[in-house]
Structures are given as structure tokens and as C-alpha cells.
Design a protein around this motif. Sequence first.
Motif, PDB file in Angstrom:
ATOM      1  N   TRP A 149       0.618  -1.142  -0.199  1.00  0.00           N
ATOM      2  CA  TRP A 149      -0.278  -0.019  -0.190  1.00  0.00           C
ATOM      3  C   TRP A 149       0.626   1.515   0.125  1.00  0.00           C
ATOM      4  CZ3 TRP A 149      -4.967  -0.104  -0.843  1.00  0.00           C
ATOM      5  CH2 TRP A 149      -5.737  -1.509  -0.282  1.00  0.00           C
ATOM      6  N   GLU A 150       0.676   2.673  -0.719  1.00  0.00           N
ATOM      7  CA  GLU A 150       1.275   3.801  -0.949  1.00  0.00           C
ATOM      8  C   GLU A 150       0.450   4.746  -0.352  1.00  0.00           C
ATOM      9  OE1 GLU A 150       4.671   4.800  -3.587  1.00  0.00           O
ATOM     10  OE2 GLU A 150       2.307   4.916  -4.631  1.00  0.00           O
ATOM     11  N   ARG A 151       0.846   5.816   0.238  1.00  0.00           N
ATOM     12  CA  ARG A 151      -0.202   6.564   0.595  1.00  0.00           C
ATOM     13  C   ARG A 151      -0.389   8.288  -0.279  1.00  0.00           C
ATOM     14  NH1 ARG A 151      -0.168   9.862   5.791  1.00  0.00           N
ATOM     15  NH2 ARG A 151      -2.211  11.398   5.926  1.00  0.00           N
ATOM     16  N   GLY A 152      -1.434   8.755  -0.458  1.00  0.00           N
ATOM     17  CA  GLY A 152      -1.545   9.531  -1.383  1.00  0.00           C
ATOM     18  C   GLY A 152      -2.160  10.936  -0.655  1.00  0.00           C
ATOM     19  N   TYR A 153      -2.259  11.414  -1.393  1.00  0.00           N
ATOM     20  CA  TYR A 153      -3.739  13.022  -1.365  1.00  0.00           C
ATOM     21  C   TYR A 153      -4.397  12.577  -1.718  1.00  0.00           C
ATOM     22  CZ  TYR A 153      -5.395  17.457  -0.349  1.00  0.00           C
ATOM     23  OH  TYR A 153      -6.932  18.178   0.068  1.00  0.00           O
ATOM     24  N   ARG A 154      -5.901  11.616  -0.336  1.00  0.00           N
ATOM     25  CA  ARG A 154      -7.063  11.707  -0.136  1.00  0.00           C
ATOM     26  C   ARG A 154      -7.036  10.173  -0.785  1.00  0.00           C
ATOM     27  NH1 ARG A 154     -10.813  15.361   0.179  1.00  0.00           N
ATOM     28  NH2 ARG A 154     -12.559  14.202  -0.156  1.00  0.00           N
ATOM     29  N   SER A 155      -5.841   9.590  -1.228  1.00  0.00           N
ATOM     30  CA  SER A 155      -6.471   7.672  -2.012  1.00  0.00           C
ATOM     31  C   SER A 155      -4.861   6.968  -1.012  1.00  0.00           C
ATOM     32  CB  SER A 155      -6.564   8.169  -3.154  1.00  0.00           C
ATOM     33  OG  SER A 155      -5.423   8.625  -3.037  1.00  0.00           O
ATOM     34  N   HIS A 156      -5.542   5.875  -1.993  1.00  0.00           N
ATOM     35  CA  HIS A 156      -4.309   4.706  -0.902  1.00  0.00           C
ATOM     36  C   HIS A 156      -4.282   3.643  -2.394  1.00  0.00           C
ATOM     37  CE1 HIS A 156      -4.916   6.168   3.457  1.00  0.00           C
ATOM     38  NE2 HIS A 156      -3.695   5.348   2.964  1.00  0.00           N
ATOM     39  N   GLY A 157      -3.262   3.625  -2.742  1.00  0.00           N
ATOM     40  CA  GLY A 157      -2.670   2.390  -3.692  1.00  0.00           C
ATOM     41  C   GLY A 157      -2.453   1.785  -3.218  1.00  0.00           C
ATOM     42  N   TYR A 158      -2.675   0.685  -4.131  1.00  0.00           N
ATOM     43  CA  TYR A 158      -2.372  -0.643  -3.813  1.00  0.00           C
ATOM     44  C   TYR A 158      -1.322  -1.500  -5.232  1.00  0.00           C
ATOM     45  CZ  TYR A 158      -2.437  -5.898  -2.007  1.00  0.00           C
ATOM     46  OH  TYR A 158      -2.033  -6.720  -1.885  1.00  0.00           O
ATOM     47  N   TRP A 159       0.022  -1.771  -4.769  1.00  0.00           N
ATOM     48  CA  TRP A 159       0.981  -1.389  -5.721  1.00  0.00           C
ATOM     49  C   TRP A 159       1.686  -3.170  -5.955  1.00  0.00           C
ATOM     50  CZ3 TRP A 159       1.283   2.248 -10.231  1.00  0.00           C
ATOM     51  CH2 TRP A 159       0.682   3.359  -9.400  1.00  0.00           C
ATOM     52  N   LEU A 163      -2.528  -1.897  -8.928  1.00  0.00           N
ATOM     53  CA  LEU A 163      -3.628  -3.018  -8.850  1.00  0.00           C
ATOM     54  C   LEU A 163      -4.784  -3.020  -7.795  1.00  0.00           C
ATOM     55  CD1 LEU A 163      -1.521  -5.566  -6.563  1.00  0.00           C
ATOM     56  CD2 LEU A 163      -2.493  -6.041  -9.202  1.00  0.00           C
ATOM     57  N   GLY A 164      -5.131  -1.414  -7.383  1.00  0.00           N
ATOM     58  CA  GLY A 164      -6.017  -1.265  -6.602  1.00  0.00           C
ATOM     59  C   GLY A 164      -6.144  -0.155  -6.119  1.00  0.00           C
ATOM     60  N   LYS A 165      -7.017   0.660  -5.868  1.00  0.00           N
ATOM     61  CA  LYS A 165      -7.211   2.406  -5.064  1.00  0.00           C
ATOM     62  C   LYS A 165      -8.310   2.567  -4.575  1.00  0.00           C
ATOM     63  CE  LYS A 165      -6.609   6.659  -7.134  1.00  0.00           C
ATOM     64  NZ  LYS A 165      -6.984   7.315  -8.065  1.00  0.00           N
ATOM     65  N   VAL A 166      -7.967   2.891  -3.209  1.00  0.00           N
ATOM     66  CA  VAL A 166      -8.765   3.327  -2.272  1.00  0.00           C
ATOM     67  C   VAL A 166      -9.062   5.143  -1.962  1.00  0.00           C
ATOM     68  CG1 VAL A 166      -9.808   3.273   0.309  1.00  0.00           C
ATOM     69  CG2 VAL A 166      -9.549   1.744  -0.919  1.00  0.00           C
ATOM     70  N   THR A 167     -10.048   5.724  -2.410  1.00  0.00           N
ATOM     71  CA  THR A 167     -10.234   7.010  -2.742  1.00  0.00           C
ATOM     72  C   THR A 167     -11.324   7.263  -1.349  1.00  0.00           C
ATOM     73  OG1 THR A 167     -12.217   7.189  -3.719  1.00  0.00           O
ATOM     74  CG2 THR A 167      -9.722   7.400  -5.254  1.00  0.00           C
ATOM     75  N   LEU A 168     -10.888   8.803  -0.779  1.00  0.00           N
ATOM     76  CA  LEU A 168     -12.327   9.113  -0.054  1.00  0.00           C
ATOM     77  C   LEU A 168     -12.941  10.132  -0.107  1.00  0.00           C
ATOM     78  CD1 LEU A 168     -11.818   9.718   2.967  1.00  0.00           C
ATOM     79  CD2 LEU A 168     -10.969  11.939   3.106  1.00  0.00           C
ATOM     80  N   ALA A 169     -13.578   9.895   0.010  1.00  0.00           N
ATOM     81  CA  ALA A 169     -15.470  10.215  -0.839  1.00  0.00           C
ATOM     82  C   ALA A 169     -15.739  11.824  -0.170  1.00  0.00           C
ATOM     83  CB  ALA A 169     -16.719   9.556  -0.226  1.00  0.00           C
ATOM     84  N   PRO A 170     -16.429  12.738  -0.710  1.00  0.00           N
ATOM     85  CA  PRO A 170     -16.683  13.742  -0.101  1.00  0.00           C
ATOM     86  C   PRO A 170     -17.116  13.495   1.406  1.00  0.00           C
ATOM     87  CG  PRO A 170     -17.534  13.495  -2.181  1.00  0.00           C
ATOM     88  CD  PRO A 170     -17.468  12.303  -2.008  1.00  0.00           C
ATOM     89  N   GLU A 176     -11.693  -1.440   5.977  1.00  0.00           N
ATOM     90  CA  GLU A 176     -12.594  -1.951   5.466  1.00  0.00           C
ATOM     91  C   GLU A 176     -12.696  -1.893   3.673  1.00  0.00           C
ATOM     92  OE1 GLU A 176     -17.150  -0.970   6.371  1.00  0.00           O
ATOM     93  OE2 GLU A 176     -16.034  -1.629   8.718  1.00  0.00           O
ATOM     94  N   ALA A 177     -12.068  -0.542   3.629  1.00  0.00           N
ATOM     95  CA  ALA A 177     -11.753  -1.306   1.338  1.00  0.00           C
ATOM     96  C   ALA A 177     -10.756  -1.783   1.620  1.00  0.00           C
ATOM     97  CB  ALA A 177     -11.775   0.695   1.882  1.00  0.00           C
ATOM     98  N   LYS A 178      -9.539  -1.364   2.212  1.00  0.00           N
ATOM     99  CA  LYS A 178      -8.197  -2.248   2.000  1.00  0.00           C
ATOM    100  C   LYS A 178      -8.627  -3.648   1.721  1.00  0.00           C
ATOM    101  CE  LYS A 178      -4.902   1.094   3.930  1.00  0.00           C
ATOM    102  NZ  LYS A 178      -3.805   1.785   4.221  1.00  0.00           N
ATOM    103  N   LEU A 179      -8.753  -3.972   2.316  1.00  0.00           N
ATOM    104  CA  LEU A 179      -9.634  -5.592   3.242  1.00  0.00           C
ATOM    105  C   LEU A 179      -9.955  -5.875   2.012  1.00  0.00           C
ATOM    106  CD1 LEU A 179     -10.039  -6.261   6.804  1.00  0.00           C
ATOM    107  CD2 LEU A 179      -8.279  -6.877   5.447  1.00  0.00           C
ATOM    108  N   ALA A 180     -11.020  -5.334   1.609  1.00  0.00           N
ATOM    109  CA  ALA A 180     -11.705  -5.874  -0.129  1.00  0.00           C
ATOM    110  C   ALA A 180     -11.130  -5.295  -1.137  1.00  0.00           C
ATOM    111  CB  ALA A 180     -13.176  -4.900  -0.238  1.00  0.00           C
ATOM    112  N   VAL A 181     -10.000  -4.375  -1.194  1.00  0.00           N
ATOM    113  CA  VAL A 181      -9.460  -4.608  -2.257  1.00  0.00           C
ATOM    114  C   VAL A 181      -8.077  -5.534  -2.557  1.00  0.00           C
ATOM    115  CG1 VAL A 181      -7.309  -3.297  -3.458  1.00  0.00           C
ATOM    116  CG2 VAL A 181      -9.376  -1.965  -2.703  1.00  0.00           C
ATOM    117  N   GLU A 182      -7.835  -5.443  -1.364  1.00  0.00           N
ATOM    118  CA  GLU A 182      -7.165  -7.295  -1.332  1.00  0.00           C
ATOM    119  C   GLU A 182      -8.088  -8.454  -1.549  1.00  0.00           C
ATOM    120  OE1 GLU A 182      -5.347  -7.163   2.770  1.00  0.00           O
ATOM    121  OE2 GLU A 182      -4.158  -5.511   2.458  1.00  0.00           O
TER     122      GLU A 182
END
Length: 84
Positions: free
Chosen positions: A15-25, A31-38, A62-68
Motif C-alpha cells: 500500500w502506498e499513501r497518497g493525497y486523499r487516496s491509497h494505492g495498492y501496487w 492493482l487497486g485504489k481506495v479514495t476518500l469520498a466527499p 474495510e476498504a483496503k481488505l476489500a481491495v486485497e
Amino acid sequence: MPKKTRASRKAKPFWERGYRSHGYWLGKQNLGKVTLAPADAGEHRYHWRAGSRIGKAGSLREAKLAVEHAVLVGTRQLGLFGED
């Protein structure tokens, strides 16, 4: 005394942390992405996407586990109708 050999290392996704999101590389492959909703999104604060699968979750964990899980299932399950 036996000589120690270096075990082959298989690349692991991370997992790599970004601005308002996390990427799964995996290396340079996303491979996947989790973003923060409004803020007005209600109880589902996080939106996730992995391949052709998308979803919403109440917590980052929960979101990270769903992506994995989606990545794991996607790599082990054959596609329907000859999808690549």
C-alpha cells in the motif's frame, strides 16, 4: 557447515499513501485504489476499485481488505466469456 543461500524473493503487493487516496501496487503495476469520498457521502466514506470491481466501505481498513480480497480472487479465478 552448509552455505546459506538467498531464497528467491517474490514481489509482494504493498500500500502506498497518497493525497486523499491509497494505492495498492505490485512493482509498477497498480492493482487497486481506495479514495476518500466527499464529506456529505454519509456512512460510506471510502470508495474502492480493483480491476473491474468497485465498492464502498465505512472505514479505511474495510476498504483496503476489500481491495486485497478482490485482487486475490481476481488472480485466482478465471474470467467469464474469455475476458482477459
